[in-house]
Design a protein around this motif. Structure first.
Motif, mmCIF file in Angstrom:
data_model
loop_
_atom_site.group_PDB
_atom_site.id
_atom_site.type_symbol
_atom_site.label_atom_id
_atom_site.label_comp_id
_atom_site.label_asym_id
_atom_site.label_seq_id
_atom_site.Cartn_x
_atom_site.Cartn_y
_atom_site.Cartn_z
ATOM 1 N N GLY A 32 0.815 -1.206 0.000
ATOM 2 C CA GLY A 32 0.000 0.000 0.000
ATOM 3 C C GLY A 32 0.852 1.260 0.000
ATOM 4 O O GLY A 32 0.566 2.211 -0.732
ATOM 5 N N ILE A 33 1.897 1.266 0.804
ATOM 6 C CA ILE A 33 2.808 2.426 0.837
ATOM 7 C C ILE A 33 3.448 2.634 -0.534
ATOM 8 O O ILE A 33 3.556 3.768 -1.022
ATOM 9 C CB ILE A 33 3.883 2.215 1.918
ATOM 10 N N LEU A 34 3.841 1.537 -1.172
ATOM 11 C CA LEU A 34 4.462 1.616 -2.491
ATOM 12 C C LEU A 34 3.498 2.208 -3.516
ATOM 13 O O LEU A 34 3.859 3.108 -4.290
ATOM 14 C CB LEU A 34 4.919 0.220 -2.921
ATOM 15 N N HIS A 35 2.251 1.732 -3.517
ATOM 16 C CA HIS A 35 1.278 2.217 -4.504
ATOM 17 C C HIS A 35 0.842 3.658 -4.222
ATOM 18 O O HIS A 35 0.580 4.417 -5.164
ATOM 19 C CB HIS A 35 0.068 1.276 -4.550
ATOM 20 N N ALA A 36 0.753 4.018 -2.951
ATOM 21 C CA ALA A 36 0.412 5.406 -2.630
ATOM 22 C C ALA A 36 1.486 6.351 -3.153
ATOM 23 O O ALA A 36 1.183 7.413 -3.725
ATOM 24 C CB ALA A 36 0.250 5.562 -1.124
ATOM 25 N N THR A 37 2.745 5.969 -2.983
ATOM 26 C CA THR A 37 3.845 6.801 -3.473
ATOM 27 C C THR A 37 3.845 6.865 -4.995
ATOM 28 O O THR A 37 4.079 7.936 -5.586
ATOM 29 C CB THR A 37 5.189 6.249 -2.966
ATOM 30 N N LEU A 38 3.556 5.732 -5.642
ATOM 31 C CA LEU A 38 3.445 5.719 -7.105
ATOM 32 C C LEU A 38 2.332 6.653 -7.576
ATOM 33 O O LEU A 38 2.487 7.366 -8.574
ATOM 34 C CB LEU A 38 3.170 4.294 -7.606
ATOM 35 N N GLY A 39 1.215 6.621 -6.851
ATOM 36 C CA GLY A 39 0.107 7.500 -7.217
ATOM 37 C C GLY A 39 0.486 8.962 -7.132
ATOM 38 O O GLY A 39 0.162 9.763 -8.023
ATOM 39 N N VAL A 40 1.180 9.340 -6.076
ATOM 40 C CA VAL A 40 1.628 10.728 -5.918
ATOM 41 C C VAL A 40 2.604 11.100 -7.034
ATOM 42 O O VAL A 40 2.520 12.193 -7.620
ATOM 43 C CB VAL A 40 2.288 10.924 -4.541
ATOM 44 N N LEU A 41 3.522 10.195 -7.367
ATOM 45 C CA LEU A 41 4.488 10.470 -8.438
ATOM 46 C C LEU A 41 3.793 10.610 -9.791
ATOM 47 O O LEU A 41 4.219 11.417 -10.636
ATOM 48 C CB LEU A 41 5.538 9.355 -8.495
ATOM 49 N N ALA A 42 2.724 9.837 -10.013
ATOM 50 C CA ALA A 42 1.971 9.961 -11.263
ATOM 51 C C ALA A 42 1.363 11.354 -11.387
ATOM 52 O O ALA A 42 1.372 11.965 -12.467
ATOM 53 C CB ALA A 42 0.876 8.897 -11.326
ATOM 54 N N VAL A 43 0.848 11.884 -10.297
ATOM 55 C CA VAL A 43 0.286 13.237 -10.301
ATOM 56 C C VAL A 43 1.392 14.264 -10.527
ATOM 57 O O VAL A 43 1.193 15.264 -11.238
ATOM 58 C CB VAL A 43 -0.457 13.516 -8.976
ATOM 59 N N VAL A 44 2.566 14.042 -9.939
ATOM 60 C CA VAL A 44 3.710 14.940 -10.141
ATOM 61 C C VAL A 44 4.084 14.985 -11.631
ATOM 62 O O VAL A 44 4.325 16.060 -12.200
ATOM 63 C CB VAL A 44 4.917 14.481 -9.300
ATOM 64 N N VAL A 45 4.111 13.805 -12.269
ATOM 65 C CA VAL A 45 4.422 13.742 -13.708
ATOM 66 C C VAL A 45 3.340 14.459 -14.510
ATOM 67 O O VAL A 45 3.631 15.187 -15.470
ATOM 68 C CB VAL A 45 4.553 12.270 -14.158
ATOM 69 N N ALA A 46 2.077 14.282 -14.108
ATOM 70 C CA ALA A 46 0.966 14.928 -14.809
ATOM 71 C C ALA A 46 1.075 16.449 -14.728
ATOM 72 O O ALA A 46 0.655 17.163 -15.646
ATOM 73 C CB ALA A 46 -0.365 14.465 -14.223
#
Length: 266
Positions: A32-46
């Motif tokens: 869950g921690i890994l996917h939450a961080t991935l989600g935040v990074l996806a928004v950063v890229v967006a």
């Protein structure tokens, strides 16, 4: 005269031990921690900012936080424990073949994540995008290798479809024990219905990149999750789609936290 040893009984005793099962639930928290961080990074890229939006980038971001290395070690231990627990389940003879194969696949997945967490915690990070490109480049040298890459891509598309279906049909509820709290039950349904399709979208994009890279014989195209998310960003309405995927991955992370508490562990 020595008593005979029952390997199956020993595996069952270990796999069903309350301490082992309880500790293995930490693996869902790590995921869950890994996917939450991935989600935040996806928004950063967006948002147009530079970021490595993949497993390696997520772990690197965690490492840079206060007590980040401690968190990485905890996640590594949790993922490895869940991988070992799933491996034990795969060896239980009373389980059906389908269940044993599912447990084996889960075991491999979490052990790989655990080892990756461990490498970052030990100060030996890896670039998952470059690893994927290098792996693809080696396989593209032969016809059999190219066929394998296309098979991997198709397999990921099938997995993507399964995740989307599982979220839309609420099949993920079958993995959980019910909660007596109605608000918790609604939160579980909401997070799963949004999270699973987002996870499926990422897997589908990665699978498509593997196929496109193989057809074009360009290993640089097969750059894993980071390349898949950035490919989505480059499409019409890509940033909006990427923000939606990022939010969905955070929802998937929330679901995994609930799963740590309510998973049937069977």
């Amino acid at each position: 005269m020595n008593a005979s040893v029952d390997p199956a009984g020993t595996v069952r005793h270990v796999a069903e031990h309350p301490w082992f099962e309880g500790a293995a639930r930490l693996g869902f928290v790590a995921n869950g921690i890994l996917h939450a961080t991935l989600g935040v990074l996806a928004v950063v890229v967006a948002a147009g900012r530079k970021a490595e939006a993949d497993q390696g980038g997520a772990m690197g971001a965690l490492a840079n936080q206060p007590f980040g290395m401690v968190l990485l070690w905890i996640c590594a231990i949790g993922a490895l424990l869940l991988g070992l627990w799933s491996m034990a389940q795969a060896f239980l003879p009373e389980k059906k073949l389908k269940e044993r194969l599912k447990s084996a696949a889960t075991s491999i997945s979490f052990l790989a994540v655990g080892f990756t967490f461990g490498r970052f915690a030990a100060g030996n990070p890896s670039d998952s995008g470059k690893t994927a490109s290098s792996f693809s480049g080696e396989l593209m040298q032969t016809g059999l290798g190219r066929a394998l890459l296309i098979a991997i891509g198709l397999g990921m598309l099938v997995m993507a479809g399964y995740y989307i279906y599982k979220g839309a049909a609420k099949k993920f509820l079958e993995d959980l024990r019910g909660s007596g709290n109605k608000e918790v039950s609604r939160a579980v349904k909401f997070s799963g219905m949004l999270g699973y399709p987002a996870k499926g979208a990422v897997l589908g994009a990665v699978g498509l990149l593997f196929i496109v890279a193989t057809v074009q014989r360009d290993p640089e195209e097969a750059s894993g999750i980071d390349g898949a998310l950035k490919a989505i960003q480059d499409q019409p309405f890509g940033p909006v789609a990427l923000i939606a995927i990022g939010a969905g991955l955070v929802c998937y992370a929330v679901f995994l936290m609930f799963r740590a508490r309510y998973d049937r562990m069977e």
